[in-house]
Design a protein around this motif. Structure first.
Motif, short mmCIF file in Angstrom:
data_model
loop_
_atom_site.label_atom_id
_atom_site.label_comp_id
_atom_site.label_asym_id
_atom_site.label_seq_id
_atom_site.Cartn_x
_atom_site.Cartn_y
_atom_site.Cartn_z
N PHE A 296 0.82 -0.88 -0.46
CA PHE A 296 0.82 0.07 -0.41
C PHE A 296 0.87 1.29 0.26
O PHE A 296 0.50 2.30 -0.75
CB PHE A 296 -1.12 -0.04 1.40
CG PHE A 296 -2.44 -0.54 0.61
CD1 PHE A 296 -3.21 0.31 0.20
CD2 PHE A 296 -2.37 -2.47 1.34
CE1 PHE A 296 -4.59 -0.45 0.52
CE2 PHE A 296 -4.09 -2.31 0.74
CZ PHE A 296 -4.42 -1.56 0.38
N ALA A 297 2.11 1.10 0.68
CA ALA A 297 2.84 2.64 0.94
C ALA A 297 3.29 2.79 -0.59
O ALA A 297 3.77 4.16 -0.73
CB ALA A 297 4.28 1.85 2.03
N ASN A 298 4.07 1.45 -1.69
CA ASN A 298 4.20 1.95 -2.39
C ASN A 298 3.42 2.12 -3.26
O ASN A 298 4.75 3.20 -4.64
CB ASN A 298 4.95 0.89 -3.15
CG ASN A 298 6.88 0.55 -1.67
OD1 ASN A 298 6.32 1.25 -1.73
ND2 ASN A 298 7.02 -1.29 -2.65
N TRP A 299 2.25 2.20 -3.53
CA TRP A 299 1.23 1.93 -4.95
C TRP A 299 0.91 3.74 -4.33
O TRP A 299 0.58 4.84 -5.13
CB TRP A 299 0.43 1.81 -5.13
CG TRP A 299 -0.59 0.82 -4.73
CD1 TRP A 299 -0.56 0.18 -3.60
CD2 TRP A 299 -1.79 1.82 -3.99
NE1 TRP A 299 -1.73 0.18 -2.49
CE2 TRP A 299 -2.74 1.04 -2.91
CE3 TRP A 299 -2.27 3.11 -4.48
CZ2 TRP A 299 -4.05 1.74 -2.84
CZ3 TRP A 299 -3.52 3.46 -3.96
CH2 TRP A 299 -4.14 3.07 -3.37
N ILE A 300 0.58 4.34 -3.41
CA ILE A 300 0.58 5.75 -2.89
C ILE A 300 1.89 6.54 -3.27
O ILE A 300 1.31 7.51 -3.65
CB ILE A 300 -0.03 4.97 -1.49
CG1 ILE A 300 -1.74 4.82 -0.85
CG2 ILE A 300 -0.12 6.79 -1.11
CD1 ILE A 300 -2.10 4.65 0.28
N GLY A 301 3.03 5.99 -2.85
CA GLY A 301 4.08 6.68 -3.05
C GLY A 301 4.64 6.79 -4.31
O GLY A 301 5.11 7.89 -5.03
N ALA B 283 2.72 7.97 2.55
CA ALA B 283 3.81 7.09 2.16
C ALA B 283 4.85 6.58 3.02
O ALA B 283 5.16 5.61 3.32
CB ALA B 283 3.99 6.81 0.76
N VAL B 284 5.58 7.38 3.78
CA VAL B 284 6.51 7.12 4.60
C VAL B 284 6.13 7.07 6.48
O VAL B 284 6.99 5.85 6.39
CB VAL B 284 7.58 9.19 5.26
CG1 VAL B 284 8.12 8.51 6.13
CG2 VAL B 284 7.63 9.93 3.79
N THR B 285 4.87 7.54 6.15
CA THR B 285 4.36 6.59 7.78
C THR B 285 3.98 5.01 7.80
O THR B 285 4.67 4.55 8.54
CB THR B 285 3.40 7.35 8.25
OG1 THR B 285 4.06 8.68 7.94
CG2 THR B 285 2.38 6.75 9.46
N ILE C 29 -2.18 11.11 10.38
CA ILE C 29 -1.72 10.66 9.39
C ILE C 29 -0.89 9.46 9.94
O ILE C 29 -1.46 7.96 10.00
CB ILE C 29 -0.14 11.14 9.22
CG1 ILE C 29 -1.16 12.76 7.62
CG2 ILE C 29 0.23 10.13 7.77
CD1 ILE C 29 -1.61 11.90 6.71
N VAL C 30 -0.25 9.29 11.52
CA VAL C 30 -0.03 8.38 11.80
C VAL C 30 -0.80 7.93 12.71
O VAL C 30 -1.30 6.49 12.95
CB VAL C 30 0.94 8.85 13.41
CG1 VAL C 30 1.15 7.72 14.22
CG2 VAL C 30 1.93 9.70 12.92
N GLN C 31 -2.42 7.92 13.32
CA GLN C 31 -3.38 7.37 13.22
C GLN C 31 -4.43 6.55 12.53
O GLN C 31 -4.32 5.51 12.97
CB GLN C 31 -4.64 9.02 14.06
CG GLN C 31 -5.86 8.05 14.47
CD GLN C 31 -6.82 10.05 14.90
OE1 GLN C 31 -6.11 10.69 15.17
NE2 GLN C 31 -7.92 8.57 15.28
N TYR C 32 -4.61 7.16 11.60
CA TYR C 32 -4.77 6.25 9.76
C TYR C 32 -4.14 5.44 9.60
O TYR C 32 -4.47 4.40 10.07
CB TYR C 32 -5.09 7.27 9.19
CG TYR C 32 -6.54 8.47 9.43
CD1 TYR C 32 -8.13 7.66 9.98
CD2 TYR C 32 -6.27 9.68 8.84
CE1 TYR C 32 -8.71 9.46 10.28
CE2 TYR C 32 -7.26 10.29 9.65
CZ TYR C 32 -8.50 9.71 9.57
OH TYR C 32 -9.62 11.25 9.97
N SER C 33 -3.35 5.19 10.18
CA SER C 33 -1.63 4.46 9.27
C SER C 33 -1.78 3.69 10.57
O SER C 33 -2.16 2.10 10.08
CB SER C 33 -0.45 5.06 9.80
OG SER C 33 0.25 6.44 8.97
N PHE C 34 -2.38 3.85 12.50
CA PHE C 34 -2.59 2.72 13.04
C PHE C 34 -3.54 2.10 12.58
O PHE C 34 -4.14 0.89 13.02
CB PHE C 34 -2.04 3.23 14.44
CG PHE C 34 -2.78 2.74 15.61
CD1 PHE C 34 -1.43 1.32 15.77
CD2 PHE C 34 -4.05 2.40 16.07
CE1 PHE C 34 -1.72 0.75 16.85
CE2 PHE C 34 -4.10 1.82 17.48
CZ PHE C 34 -3.11 0.72 17.64
#
Length: 452
Positions: free
Chosen positions: A93-98, A356-358, A409-414
């Motif tokens: 997910f992080a990759n295709w978003i980034g 993406a970074v988070t 961003i941290v909250q939604y990533s968790f």
């Protein structure tokens, strides 16, 4: 150069690492960092140290346990199938978003020539065209993509190294010191925020390890490519960022969609701005091909282990997971449409980068833990304390970078990490066994044997 069987050597692998970082990490970052101020250079220093530690981790893993999948494969082999499943889902997910940030940055620089590209609708159309162009290039095979990226990275180096070397002749101390900390935060918080932003510049440090399946002699070449790629990028980043902040007034830099071109224009006029803008656009767009390759290979490795939907593992005669590539392109296109209302390319870039970074930091943490186990398996017990200390420091760095991110961003990533957990039973070995599949159908233990 690619070998006869389509695998790539150390130079293309190094360019893959450097290109994935420099093509994605630097071209719009001066605009993002201008909102923090020149104090962000301290964030660069911290990030470079952290990136070198991460490079060391992936180089060591590449030597002791080279395998396709990178962070996913390491988490799977050393922390169990669930952690492998979680890592792949997050990393994918992080990759295709980034990845979306790359064509956005490219179009931002193309707008130097075609101001109409500042219009959100036209910008969206061109970004989508770039995504599908490089998806097709990946279908042709990894040797084609890495060859393209080796050339486009050369274009990317022109603005980065040009500003890093010649920008100092046009450096103004008053411009630089006048924007020390414009973030409205205390110095520590500003440095933390800058470190989180600048980490994006080194996302890609794991590129060679993820694509180890298409690298020739991976035990040697993955480590060399990782360390060389990071070192090349680190020097270029720090020098170019410092120079550009002393060339362009902070107020102009904060609103620019083409900061390197703006710096070249300040130095040598319209012609210099045009040349730099073209090179930056080609470099940013070209790195997209390598990132699409990396995203597809990670998903394919997990699908081959039955820890991701089987469609991502279906490959053609060149072992290219075409279905996975198309799905990634569709999701990237959706992300472009969702963020298309951003008022500028730089604003769209900022949102995509932080998400993406988070998300990427968690797979990096798991890779650090895997490195400790890999060293232990290697049998050199007197090295364990050293590697435990180094990987622990790297983990602390990753956690600090997470704390520097926007709280929402941290909250939604968790929440996302928790959200994917209920899907694991559909891919677990236990479920396959209960379903009557033979033991050999389940994911094998592919850990590298201890070396003498």
């Amino acid at each position: 150069m690619a070998s006869d069987n389509g695998k790539i050597g150390v130079f293309p692998a190094t360019m893959l690492v450097a290109g994935n970082m420099m093509g994605s990490g630097v071209f719009l970052l001066p605009t993002s960092l201008a909102k923090v101020g020149t104090i962000s250079l301290l964030g660069w220093v911290v990030t470079i140290v952290g990136a070198l530690l991460l490079a060391f981790v992936f180089a060591k893993l590449g030597r002791l346990a080279p395998k396709a999948g990178g962070p996913y494969a390491y988490a799977r082999d050393y922390m169990g199938p669930y952690m492998g499943f979680q890592t792949n889902a997050i990393y994918w997910f992080a990759n295709w978003i980034g990845n979306v940030a790359l064509p956005v940055a490219a179009v931002g620089y193309f707008s130097y020539f075609v101001p109409a590209l500042s219009d959100p609708l036209l910008r969206t159309i061109v970004v989508l065209a770039i995504i599908w162009l490089f998806t097709f290039a990946n279908v042709l095979g990894p040797d084609i993509v890495t060859r393209i990226q080796a050339y486009t990275t050369s274009f990317a180096l022109v603005p980065i190294l040009g500003v890093a070397v010649f920008g100092w002749f046009f450096f103004s101390g008053s411009v630089f010191h006048g924007a020390y900390n414009v973030s409205g935060k205390d110095d520590f918080s500003a440095i933390s925020a800058a470190a989180s932003i600048t980490l994006w510049a080194f996302i890609g440090v794991e590129s060679a390890s993820v694509t180890a399946g298409v690298v020739r002699d991976p035990q040697k070449n993955v480590a060399i490519a990782t360390l060389a790629g990071v070192a090349l990028a680190a020097v270029a980043y720090l020098l170019s960022s410092a120079a550009i902040m002393g060339m362009v007034p902070n107020g102009e830099l904060q609103t620019s969609d083409a900061p390197f071109a703006l710096a070249a224009k300040v130095a040598i006029g319209e012609t210099g701005g045009a040349v730099v803008s073209l090179c930056a656009a080609i470099g940013a767009a070209g790195s997209l091909g390598g990132w699409i390759l990396l995203t597809a290979q990670s998903a394919k490795a997990a699908a081959d282990d039955r820890l991701f939907p089987a469609i991502f593992g279906r490959a053609n005669a060149k072992d290219v997971p075409v279905s996975g590539l198309v799905i990634v392109a569709l999701l990237m296109s959706l992300m472009v449409l969702v963020t298309a209302s951003s008022p500028s390319a730089s604003a769209q870039f900022d949102v995509i980068v932080e998400v993406a970074v988070t998300l990427t930091l968690l797979p990096y943490i798991y890779s650090c833990v895997a490195c400790y186990f890999a060293v232990e398996e290697d049998g050199k017990l007197h090295h364990i304390g050293i590697y435990w200390a180094m990987t622990s420091i790297t983990v602390l760095y990753c956690l600090w970078a997470i704390l520097g991110s926007t709280p929402s961003i941290v909250q939604y990533s968790f929440i996302f990490v928790l959200f994917i957990t209920p899907f694991y039973p559909f891919f677990s070995e236990r479920r396959r066994q209960l379903g009557g599949l033979p033991i050999e159908a389940s994911a094998p233990d592919t850990r590298a044997a201890p070396q003498a």
